[in-house]
Design an enzyme around this catalytic site. Structure first.
Site, PDB file in Angstrom:
ATOM      1  N   LYS A  75       0.817  -1.222   0.000  1.00 16.03           N
ATOM      2  CA  LYS A  75       0.000   0.000   0.000  1.00 16.03           C
ATOM      3  C   LYS A  75       0.854   1.278   0.000  1.00 16.03           C
ATOM      4  CE  LYS A  75      -4.099  -1.981   2.190  1.00 16.03           C
ATOM      5  NZ  LYS A  75      -5.104  -1.865   3.252  1.00 16.03           N
ATOM      6  N   ASP A 111      -9.812   2.706   2.094  1.00 22.00           N
ATOM      7  CA  ASP A 111      -9.898   2.155   3.454  1.00 22.00           C
ATOM      8  C   ASP A 111     -10.460   3.214   4.402  1.00 22.00           C
ATOM      9  OD1 ASP A 111      -8.867  -0.429   3.075  1.00 22.00           O
ATOM     10  OD2 ASP A 111      -6.793   0.260   3.278  1.00 22.00           O
TER      11      ASP A 111
HETATM   12  P1  NAP Z   1       0.350  -2.748  10.250  1.00 24.32           P
HETATM   13  O1  NAP Z   1       0.642  -1.542   9.445  1.00 24.32           O
HETATM   14  O2  NAP Z   1       1.307  -3.887  10.250  1.00 24.32           O
HETATM   15  O3  NAP Z   1       0.143  -2.261  11.786  1.00 24.32           O
HETATM   16  C1  NAP Z   1      -0.030  -3.186  12.822  1.00 24.32           C
HETATM   17  C2  NAP Z   1      -0.388  -2.455  14.124  1.00 24.32           C
HETATM   18  O4  NAP Z   1      -0.704  -3.451  15.099  1.00 24.32           O
HETATM   19  C3  NAP Z   1       0.746  -1.611  14.691  1.00 24.32           C
HETATM   20  O5  NAP Z   1       0.179  -0.495  15.355  1.00 24.32           O
HETATM   21  C4  NAP Z   1       1.372  -2.592  15.714  1.00 24.32           C
HETATM   22  O6  NAP Z   1       2.023  -1.939  16.773  1.00 24.32           O
HETATM   23  C5  NAP Z   1       0.153  -3.270  16.238  1.00 24.32           C
HETATM   24  N1  NAP Z   1       0.449  -4.567  16.825  1.00 24.32           N
HETATM   25  C6  NAP Z   1       0.839  -5.686  16.159  1.00 24.32           C
HETATM   26  N2  NAP Z   1       1.027  -6.693  17.043  1.00 24.32           N
HETATM   27  C7  NAP Z   1       0.757  -6.189  18.270  1.00 24.32           C
HETATM   28  C8  NAP Z   1       0.765  -6.730  19.582  1.00 24.32           C
HETATM   29  N3  NAP Z   1       1.080  -8.021  19.808  1.00 24.32           N
HETATM   30  N4  NAP Z   1       0.400  -5.938  20.620  1.00 24.32           N
HETATM   31  C9  NAP Z   1       0.060  -4.657  20.406  1.00 24.32           C
HETATM   32  N5  NAP Z   1       0.034  -4.069  19.177  1.00 24.32           N
HETATM   33  C10 NAP Z   1       0.384  -4.823  18.129  1.00 24.32           C
HETATM   34  O7  NAP Z   1      -1.061  -3.391   9.855  1.00 24.32           O
HETATM   35  P2  NAP Z   1      -2.336  -2.638   9.230  1.00 24.32           P
HETATM   36  O8  NAP Z   1      -2.267  -2.686   7.755  1.00 24.32           O
HETATM   37  O9  NAP Z   1      -2.485  -1.325   9.918  1.00 24.32           O
HETATM   38  O10 NAP Z   1      -3.517  -3.641   9.638  1.00 24.32           O
HETATM   39  C11 NAP Z   1      -3.918  -3.774  11.002  1.00 24.32           C
HETATM   40  C12 NAP Z   1      -5.093  -4.748  11.083  1.00 24.32           C
HETATM   41  O11 NAP Z   1      -6.214  -4.189  10.404  1.00 24.32           O
HETATM   42  C13 NAP Z   1      -4.830  -6.108  10.398  1.00 24.32           C
HETATM   43  O12 NAP Z   1      -5.387  -7.113  11.207  1.00 24.32           O
HETATM   44  C14 NAP Z   1      -5.601  -6.015   9.092  1.00 24.32           C
HETATM   45  O13 NAP Z   1      -6.069  -7.273   8.653  1.00 24.32           O
HETATM   46  C15 NAP Z   1      -6.778  -5.128   9.528  1.00 24.32           C
HETATM   47  N6  NAP Z   1      -7.367  -4.378   8.394  1.00 24.32           N
HETATM   48  C16 NAP Z   1      -8.697  -4.524   8.181  1.00 24.32           C
HETATM   49  C17 NAP Z   1      -9.293  -3.823   7.145  1.00 24.32           C
HETATM   50  C18 NAP Z   1     -10.759  -3.987   6.897  1.00 24.32           C
HETATM   51  O14 NAP Z   1     -11.217  -3.631   5.797  1.00 24.32           O
HETATM   52  N7  NAP Z   1     -11.524  -4.484   7.842  1.00 24.32           N
HETATM   53  C19 NAP Z   1      -8.534  -2.951   6.334  1.00 24.32           C
HETATM   54  C20 NAP Z   1      -7.179  -2.810   6.609  1.00 24.32           C
HETATM   55  C21 NAP Z   1      -6.599  -3.533   7.642  1.00 24.32           C
HETATM   56  P3  NAP Z   1       3.599  -1.550  16.683  1.00 24.32           P
HETATM   57  O15 NAP Z   1       3.648  -0.237  15.957  1.00 24.32           O
HETATM   58  O16 NAP Z   1       4.008  -1.462  18.097  1.00 24.32           O
HETATM   59  O17 NAP Z   1       4.285  -2.667  15.920  1.00 24.32           O
END
Ligand code: NAP
Length: 275
Positions: A75, A111
């Site tokens: 992205k 999104d």
């Molecule tokens: P990303 O950029 O990898 O960000 C992950 C986030 O989760 C970061 O803030 C990370 O914190 C935190 N995190 C990961 N493991 C953790 C843990 N064990 N404890 C606390 N915090 C933790 O991912 P993203 O693209 O933002 O996506 C995040 C989630 O949203 C995913 O599950 C994805 O499938 C979902 N999503 C859903 C949609 C939808 O349409 N429903 C759309 C987009 C994304 P740190 O900064 O500390 O690493």
């Protein structure tokens, strides 16, 4: 959003999703259902694309696709390889939708407004929100909430990322020692971390830490009811799951590609496995 589409009248459309991996994606199901409902002939293809193949894949899109979605991990990288970005995608720094307009690739982020589309359909109106997370999805959500007048607090496991996010997009960062109080007092809690993904017992918060009133949104959609949502429902709070955001971003992407209204209910049924 529905006016400037690539246009899909009288010819087969070719759409797809670029990511790595993409095999698990629910988007083909959702967009194929939309095309069937509108009697549009076309395909929505899985386009698995490792990082080193991204530029080449975008050249293929320019050549023979009307549009594509972009998912993890491209992205951010894709946003730097397009001919133009709309203002929202440029501010967020990430694209999830590309429209091919006569050989020019234009990047959008659906999104962010897709999340808001779901929020509005759930009857939630501007107020205070606490967002957990500072990754790509959290950036999109914070951008949209702030631009629509919400007061937004952000908590993240890695505090420097939360601080950077609020400096760029607005809102304020919550430190770990103040998290429990912030959760209790804020009437909209949004989990935008990946905690809970694939694990029905994982939660971004300790058991029992929930808002005292209002609603809880979890953008994780696998499982559909995460532990956080289950606890919120059991506490009598309103809940909204991640499939609604997935639907919202899909509806808005489809409208960008076709230039007309998307059949949201057919798309929802497809996501729920009904067709
Ligand atoms: P990303 O950029 O990898 O960000 C992950 C986030 O989760 C970061 O803030 C990370 O914190 C935190 N995190 C990961 N493991 C953790 C843990 N064990 N404890 C606390 N915090 C933790 O991912 P993203 O693209 O933002 O996506 C995040 C989630 O949203 C995913 O599950 C994805 O499938 C979902 N999503 C859903 C949609 C939808 O349409 N429903 C759309 C987009 C994304 P740190 O900064 O500390 O690493």
């Amino acid at each position: 959003m529905a006016k400037k589409g690539a246009g899909c009248k009288n010819r087969a459309v070719r759409l797809g999703i670029i990511g790595d991996p993409v095999a698990h994606s629910l988007s083909p199901r959702m967009h194929q259902a939309a095309m069937s409902a509108l009697k549009i002939t076309g395909t929505y293809e899985l386009l698995p694309t490792p990082a080193e193949a991204l530029a080449g894949r975008l050249a293929e899109v320019r050549e023979s696709y009307q549009g594509v979605n972009v998912t993890v991990p491209h992205k951010v990288a894709a946003s730097g390889l397009l001919d133009e970005l709309d203002q929202r995608a440029a501010s967020i720094g990430a694209v999830n939708t590309i429209v091919n307009r006569g050989g020019r690739l234009i990047g959008y982020n659906t999104d962010a407004p897709g999340f808001y589309w779901a929020l509005e359909r759930a009857g939630l109106t501007p107020g205070e929100a606490l967002v957990l997370g500072a990754g790509g999805a959290a950036r999109a959500i914070v951008y949209e909430l702030v631009s629509r007048g919400w007061l937004v607090a952000v908590y993240n496991r890695t505090p420097s990322r939360a601080q950077q996010l609020v400096e760029q997009l607005g809102g304020w960062a919550v430190v770990a020692g103040k998290l429990e109080k912030a959760v209790k007092e804020t009437p909209l809690l949004i989990n935008a971390t990946s905690v809970g993904l694939g694990d029905p017992e994982a939660s971004p918060l300790p058991a029992g830490v929930l808002p005292e009133r209002g609603a809880v949104v979890d953008i994780v959609y696998e499982p559909r009811e995460t532990r956080l949502l289950r606890e919120a429902r059991q506490a009598g709070l309103k809940t909204l799951d991640g499939l609604e955001m997935l639907l919202g971003q899909g509806v808005l992407a489809f409208e960008l590609w076709t230039g007309g209204p998307a059949p949201a209910e057919a798309m929802r049924r497809a996501l729920l496995g009904g067709e």
